[in-house]
Design a protein around this motif. Sequence first.
Motif, mmCIF file in Angstrom:
data_model
loop_
_atom_site.group_PDB
_atom_site.id
_atom_site.type_symbol
_atom_site.label_atom_id
_atom_site.label_comp_id
_atom_site.label_asym_id
_atom_site.label_seq_id
_atom_site.Cartn_x
_atom_site.Cartn_y
_atom_site.Cartn_z
ATOM 1 N N VAL A 157 0.874 -1.177 0.000
ATOM 2 C CA VAL A 157 0.000 0.000 0.000
ATOM 3 C C VAL A 157 0.906 1.220 0.000
ATOM 4 C CG1 VAL A 157 -1.899 1.140 1.193
ATOM 5 C CG2 VAL A 157 -1.545 -1.325 1.477
ATOM 6 N N GLU A 158 0.622 2.174 -0.899
ATOM 7 C CA GLU A 158 1.488 3.346 -1.023
ATOM 8 C C GLU A 158 1.147 4.381 0.055
ATOM 9 O OE1 GLU A 158 4.097 3.938 -3.134
ATOM 10 O OE2 GLU A 158 3.867 1.831 -3.690
ATOM 11 N N VAL A 159 1.631 4.170 1.245
ATOM 12 C CA VAL A 159 1.380 5.117 2.338
ATOM 13 C C VAL A 159 2.730 5.533 2.904
ATOM 14 C CG1 VAL A 159 0.241 5.477 4.555
ATOM 15 C CG2 VAL A 159 -0.724 3.853 2.928
ATOM 16 N N SER A 160 2.864 6.804 3.170
ATOM 17 C CA SER A 160 4.132 7.260 3.747
ATOM 18 C C SER A 160 4.351 6.596 5.107
ATOM 19 C CB SER A 160 4.089 8.780 3.941
ATOM 20 O OG SER A 160 5.045 9.152 4.906
ATOM 21 N N PRO A 161 5.576 6.168 5.378
ATOM 22 C CA PRO A 161 5.834 5.551 6.704
ATOM 23 C C PRO A 161 5.681 6.549 7.849
ATOM 24 C CG PRO A 161 7.866 5.844 5.474
ATOM 25 C CD PRO A 161 6.756 6.188 4.522
ATOM 26 N N LEU A 162 5.503 7.827 7.485
ATOM 27 C CA LEU A 162 5.306 8.835 8.542
ATOM 28 C C LEU A 162 3.864 9.338 8.597
ATOM 29 C CD1 LEU A 162 8.602 10.913 8.237
ATOM 30 C CD2 LEU A 162 7.997 9.232 9.972
#
Length: 380
Positions: A4-9
Motif C-alpha cells: 500500500v502506497e502510504v508514507s511511513p510517517l
Amino acid sequence: MKRVEVSPLAWLDDIERQRRAAGLRRALRARPPVGAELDLASNDYLGLSQHPDVIDGGVAALRTWGAGSSGSRLVTGNTELHEAFEAALADFVGAESALVFSSGYTANLGAVVALSGPGSLLVSDALTHASLVDACRLSKARVVVTPHRDVTAVEQALSSRAEDRAVVITDSVFSADGDLAPLRQLHDACRRHGALLIVDEAHGLGVRGTGGRGLLEEVGLAGAPDVVMTVTMSKALGSQGGAVLGPVAVRDHLIDAARPFIFDTGLAPAAVGSAWAALGVLIAEPWRARDVLRYSAELARVCDVPDRPESAVVSVILGAPEVALAAATACLDRGVRVGCFRPPTVPAGTSRLRLTARASLSEDEMALARKALTEVLSTA
Ligand SMILES: Cc1ncc(COP(=O)(O)O)c(C=O)c1O
C-alpha cells in the motif's frame, strides 16, 4: 505481496491531530536577545548566564581550550580545566569528589544506571525528573515507584526487598512544584536498610543551603559517605553540563562503567569555564541564594499561591491545558515570559503556569510582573 502506497510517517498526522484536540501541541518559540522580555520562565535562578564574569570565564576557556572538547573524556576530551572545576565544585558542596558529564540528564543516567543494575532494587519518588525516570527504565533493576514524599512507602520497599543492593532516588527540589524532598528522613531509612541515596540537586544548587550549597548541605548531609548528589550547571550556574558528586570510589566506578560518560563527548570547555566562574560569583555573593527565595515568595503572593515557596519555583495551577496556555500567552503579550507545564510533564488536570524567580530581578521588573500576573490571573 501487494504494497500500500502510504508514507511511513503518515501516522504522525493522526498523532498531531490528537495532540491538537487535547491542547497538548508544543511549539518552539525562538526568544529574542536579552532584555526584550521579562524572563520568569528560565532556570537561570541567580541571573548568572549574563553575568560578565561568567561570560568572560567561558570566553577565556574557549580561547585556551578550543570550541569543543574533541572527544570522550576517556580519550582527548578531558582537560585540566575539567578536573580543576570538578575539584572546586566538590569543595563547594562538601563532597569528596565530582565527575562532570555533558548535561544533568546524562549525569543522572550515568549515576543511577551504574550504581544499580540487574539484581538490585531502585526506589523512586513518583515525581522525580524525567531523566531519573529514564535512568530507572535503563537500569534493569527492579523499580518501585513510591508516592510523592512518602518515606513510609520507601521504608516498606526497602525492608521487604529480596535484593542485596538498594538505591533510593529523589530530586531535592521537585522541578514542577518546587517542593522539597524529606532528605533527612529518607537518609535515615536508607541507613536502616543499607541503601544508597541518590539526590538530584538540579534545583537545589544555588538556591538552598548555605550560600547555595544545596539542600543536602542544609540538612547536614554534605559529604555523607552513603549519599550521591547529582547537579546540573544549566540552572543556577547559568551555564551547561552536569556532575555527579560523592565518594572517590563512586567517581572511579562511573569512569569505568557509566555509559553516558564513556560514550559521550566531554563537556565543551566554554561551558566548564562559565560554570567555574559562576561558582566564583556564588561564593563571592552569597546574597543571591537568599534573594531568589525572597522574590519567589513575592511572586507567590501576587499569584495568590497559598504556600510560601521553598525554592525558586512558583507553580500556579490552572487545571486545563488550554487555560494554562492562554494565560501564558497573555503574559507574553504583556512582556512577561512564564513557563507553561502541561501533561505529560505534569499530571492531567494540573496544567499550570510555572514561574521562576531570579536573584537579579529589579524593582521595575517586579512591578511589571505584578501588573501582568494580576491582570492575567484575574480572568484565567
Ligand atoms: C530535576 C532535574 N534534573 C535534571 C535535569 C537535566 O539537566 P540538564 O538540563 O542539564 O540536562 C533537569 C533539567 O530540566 C531537572 O529539572
